[in-house]
Each structure stands twice: as C-alpha cells, then as structure tokens.
Scaffold this motif. Structure first.
Motif, PDB file in Angstrom:
ATOM      1  N   ALA A 200       5.968  15.235  -3.349  1.00  0.00           N
ATOM      2  CA  ALA A 200       4.981  14.205  -3.702  1.00  0.00           C
ATOM      3  C   ALA A 200       4.411  13.540  -2.444  1.00  0.00           C
ATOM      4  N   PRO A 201       3.141  13.152  -2.495  1.00  0.00           N
ATOM      5  CA  PRO A 201       2.518  12.475  -1.354  1.00  0.00           C
ATOM      6  C   PRO A 201       3.227  11.162  -1.011  1.00  0.00           C
ATOM      7  N   THR A 202       3.267  10.855   0.282  1.00  0.00           N
ATOM      8  CA  THR A 202       3.854   9.608   0.781  1.00  0.00           C
ATOM      9  C   THR A 202       2.994   9.081   1.915  1.00  0.00           C
ATOM     10  N   VAL A 203       3.393   7.949   2.463  1.00  0.00           N
ATOM     11  CA  VAL A 203       2.735   7.387   3.639  1.00  0.00           C
ATOM     12  C   VAL A 203       3.657   7.598   4.833  1.00  0.00           C
ATOM     13  N   VAL A 204       3.113   8.223   5.884  1.00  0.00           N
ATOM     14  CA  VAL A 204       3.866   8.457   7.108  1.00  0.00           C
ATOM     15  C   VAL A 204       3.035   7.936   8.277  1.00  0.00           C
ATOM     16  N   HIS A 205       3.594   7.000   9.017  1.00  0.00           N
ATOM     17  CA  HIS A 205       2.915   6.424  10.187  1.00  0.00           C
ATOM     18  C   HIS A 205       1.522   5.910   9.832  1.00  0.00           C
ATOM     19  N   ASP A 206       1.429   5.111   8.802  1.00  0.00           N
ATOM     20  CA  ASP A 206       0.181   4.474   8.356  1.00  0.00           C
ATOM     21  C   ASP A 206      -0.899   5.454   7.913  1.00  0.00           C
ATOM     22  N   ALA A 207      -0.545   6.687   7.633  1.00  0.00           N
ATOM     23  CA  ALA A 207      -1.501   7.665   7.110  1.00  0.00           C
ATOM     24  C   ALA A 207      -0.874   8.331   5.890  1.00  0.00           C
ATOM     25  N   ILE A 208      -1.705   8.690   4.930  1.00  0.00           N
ATOM     26  CA  ILE A 208      -1.208   9.345   3.724  1.00  0.00           C
ATOM     27  C   ILE A 208      -0.938  10.808   4.047  1.00  0.00           C
ATOM     28  N   ASP A 209       0.311  11.226   3.778  1.00  0.00           N
ATOM     29  CA  ASP A 209       0.703  12.618   3.947  1.00  0.00           C
ATOM     30  C   ASP A 209       0.637  13.270   2.571  1.00  0.00           C
ATOM     31  N   PRO A 210      -0.394  14.082   2.320  1.00  0.00           N
ATOM     32  CA  PRO A 210      -0.577  14.626   0.972  1.00  0.00           C
ATOM     33  C   PRO A 210       0.475  15.642   0.565  1.00  0.00           C
ATOM     34  N   LYS A 211       1.226  16.202   1.521  1.00  0.00           N
ATOM     35  CA  LYS A 211       2.271  17.206   1.259  1.00  0.00           C
ATOM     36  C   LYS A 211       1.839  18.172   0.162  1.00  0.00           C
ATOM     37  N   GLY A 212       2.537  18.125  -0.971  1.00  0.00           N
ATOM     38  CA  GLY A 212       2.290  19.075  -2.047  1.00  0.00           C
ATOM     39  C   GLY A 212       1.359  18.558  -3.125  1.00  0.00           C
ATOM     40  N   LEU A 213       0.472  17.628  -2.776  1.00  0.00           N
ATOM     41  CA  LEU A 213      -0.414  17.020  -3.772  1.00  0.00           C
ATOM     42  C   LEU A 213      -1.111  18.061  -4.629  1.00  0.00           C
ATOM     43  N   TRP A 214      -1.708  19.058  -3.994  1.00  0.00           N
ATOM     44  CA  TRP A 214      -2.533  20.000  -4.757  1.00  0.00           C
ATOM     45  C   TRP A 214      -1.705  20.924  -5.621  1.00  0.00           C
ATOM     46  N   TRP A 215      -0.529  21.346  -5.145  1.00  0.00           N
ATOM     47  CA  TRP A 215       0.267  22.203  -6.020  1.00  0.00           C
ATOM     48  C   TRP A 215       0.850  21.400  -7.159  1.00  0.00           C
ATOM     49  N   LEU A 216       1.162  20.131  -6.939  1.00  0.00           N
ATOM     50  CA  LEU A 216       1.655  19.297  -8.040  1.00  0.00           C
ATOM     51  C   LEU A 216       0.562  19.106  -9.093  1.00  0.00           C
ATOM     52  N   VAL A 217      -0.648  18.794  -8.636  1.00  0.00           N
ATOM     53  CA  VAL A 217      -1.772  18.634  -9.568  1.00  0.00           C
ATOM     54  C   VAL A 217      -2.015  19.939 -10.320  1.00  0.00           C
ATOM     55  N   GLY A 218      -2.002  21.049  -9.601  1.00  0.00           N
ATOM     56  CA  GLY A 218      -2.215  22.348 -10.233  1.00  0.00           C
ATOM     57  C   GLY A 218      -1.157  22.678 -11.268  1.00  0.00           C
ATOM     58  N   VAL A 219       0.105  22.422 -10.936  1.00  0.00           N
ATOM     59  CA  VAL A 219       1.190  22.704 -11.876  1.00  0.00           C
ATOM     60  C   VAL A 219       1.048  21.845 -13.125  1.00  0.00           C
ATOM     61  N   VAL A 220       0.706  20.570 -12.956  1.00  0.00           N
ATOM     62  CA  VAL A 220       0.568  19.678 -14.118  1.00  0.00           C
ATOM     63  C   VAL A 220      -0.584  20.138 -15.009  1.00  0.00           C
TER      64      VAL A 220
ATOM     65  N   HIS B 170       0.841  -1.200   0.000  1.00  0.00           N
ATOM     66  CA  HIS B 170       0.000   0.000   0.000  1.00  0.00           C
ATOM     67  C   HIS B 170       0.876   1.250   0.000  1.00  0.00           C
ATOM     68  N   ASP B 171       1.899   1.257   0.850  1.00  0.00           N
ATOM     69  CA  ASP B 171       2.828   2.386   0.902  1.00  0.00           C
ATOM     70  C   ASP B 171       3.494   2.605  -0.459  1.00  0.00           C
ATOM     71  N   ALA B 172       3.874   1.502  -1.091  1.00  0.00           N
ATOM     72  CA  ALA B 172       4.516   1.592  -2.408  1.00  0.00           C
ATOM     73  C   ALA B 172       3.553   2.165  -3.440  1.00  0.00           C
ATOM     74  N   LEU B 173       2.298   1.761  -3.398  1.00  0.00           N
ATOM     75  CA  LEU B 173       1.297   2.255  -4.346  1.00  0.00           C
ATOM     76  C   LEU B 173       1.091   3.764  -4.193  1.00  0.00           C
ATOM     77  N   VAL B 174       0.939   4.219  -2.961  1.00  0.00           N
ATOM     78  CA  VAL B 174       0.734   5.657  -2.710  1.00  0.00           C
ATOM     79  C   VAL B 174       1.961   6.443  -3.145  1.00  0.00           C
ATOM     80  N   THR B 175       3.137   5.950  -2.766  1.00  0.00           N
ATOM     81  CA  THR B 175       4.373   6.668  -3.087  1.00  0.00           C
ATOM     82  C   THR B 175       4.633   6.674  -4.592  1.00  0.00           C
ATOM     83  N   ALA B 176       4.354   5.565  -5.260  1.00  0.00           N
ATOM     84  CA  ALA B 176       4.529   5.514  -6.718  1.00  0.00           C
ATOM     85  C   ALA B 176       3.593   6.504  -7.409  1.00  0.00           C
ATOM     86  N   GLY B 177       2.364   6.585  -6.954  1.00  0.00           N
ATOM     87  CA  GLY B 177       1.424   7.545  -7.532  1.00  0.00           C
ATOM     88  C   GLY B 177       1.891   8.978  -7.342  1.00  0.00           C
ATOM     89  N   GLY B 178       2.404   9.276  -6.162  1.00  0.00           N
ATOM     90  CA  GLY B 178       2.927  10.617  -5.899  1.00  0.00           C
ATOM     91  C   GLY B 178       4.119  10.945  -6.777  1.00  0.00           C
TER      92      GLY B 178
END
Length: 191
Positions: A151-171, A84-92
């Motif tokens: 990019a979003p990652t998994v931290v302590h079993d929770a998804i840390d979205p970090k810069g998700l929205w600015w990355l999506v916006g820039v793309v 699951h962590d790999a899937l989230v991190t790969a997507g980010g």
C-alpha cells in the motif's frame, strides 16, 4: 510508527470486510439467501450489496483510525504533516483491505465451501508476510506480496505509491470477476 499503526488498522478493516463476504456464504448455507433471492433481487446485486457493505466497513474502520491519529496530533500539539501522512497511509491501507475482500469474494463464487477457511487464511498470510515477514527474515519479494506492505505510504515527505496500481487493478478486476461469475453460479443447497 504511522505506517505500522495503519497497517494494523488496515488489517482490522480487512477483517471487517472479509467477515462481511463470509456472511454471504453463511446466509447461503443457512438458507436465508434463498429467501432474499426468491424476491426480485438478482444474485449479482445480492453479492454487490455484500461487497458494498464490506467497503463501507473498511472505510469506517480506517476513518476511525484516521480520526484517532488526528486527535493524537491535536492533543500533542504535534506536526500537522503527520495528519497528511496518516491520511495517505490510511487510504493505502483501505485499498489493501479491499484486496482481501475481493479475493474472498472470488473464493465465494469459485469455491463456495472453501470461502471461510481460505478467506481467513489469506488474511493470516497477509499478517504473517506484512507484519512479521522482515522479522522472520523473509525475502523482500515475499514480504511485498502482502497488500498491507504494498500500500502507498509517505516516505521523506513524498508519497511512495509502491503497489498502488496493482492494488487498484486487483480490486477492480477481482470485484468485476466475482460479480460476473456470480451470474452463472447456483446457490448451494442447505448444509
């Protein structure tokens, strides 16, 4: 460990995508773009096809990395939460790689002659800031400028979205701006 692995895989995906956009510039310089655009192919559609192929390249590279990670979890009989962590991190990281692609596409339509050197310079800056910024003791804000770190990652079993929205916006904005600008851009003469 998963994050570092996928940062490197994301970087490889970014390289595949940036090289695809650089290929558009090479086709323009060598005259092959002129031959394609002489047919009923609109220049926006032509650039969009390069962006699509770059996206497919990014997804392919990150899917291969994800498959390798899942096979590693299977082989070690490890914890499936790592998959699951790999899937989230790969997507980010796929999203982060797309930022490099749209930045290079913007360079292509705004500064065609500088597309290749500046596109690869952006990738190198992303590497330096993202992978080595902490090692060089750069300020956190400077390290976070790299899409690879934002990019979003998994931290302590929770998804840390970090810069998700600015990355999506820039793309989204970067892709739209490069395609809109391509409408008015003339192809460069050979040379």
């Amino acid at each position: 460990m998963v994050v570092i692995f996928f940062m490197i895989v994301g970087l490889l995906g970014a390289c595949a995508g940036v090289q695809t956009v650089c290929r558009a510039r090479q086709d323009e310089v060598h005259g092959t773009a002129e031959l394609v655009l002489a047919a009923p192919v609109h220049r926006v559609r032509w650039l969009a096809s390069y962006l699509l192929i770059a996206g497919v390249g990014i997804v392919s590279v990150l899917t291969a990395g994800l498959l390798g990670a899942i096979l590693g979890v299977l082989a070690s009989g490890g914890d499936w939460s790592l998959a699951h962590d790999a899937l989230v991190t790969a997507g980010g990281q796929a999203l982060a790689a797309a930022v490099f692609v749209v930045a290079t596409a913007l360079l292509f339509v705004l500064l065609p002659r500088a597309t290749i050197p500046l596109g690869w310079t952006l990738v190198m800056l992303g590497i330096l800031l993202g992978l080595f910024g902490a090692l060089f003791q750069l300020p956190e804000w400077a390290v976070n400028l790299s899409p690879l770190v934002a990019a979003p990652t998994v931290v302590h079993d929770a998804i840390d979205p970090k810069g998700l929205w600015w990355l999506v916006g820039v793309v989204i904005v970067g892709a739209a701006a490069s395609l809109m600008r391509m409408r008015r851009r003339e192809l460069a003469a050979r040379g």
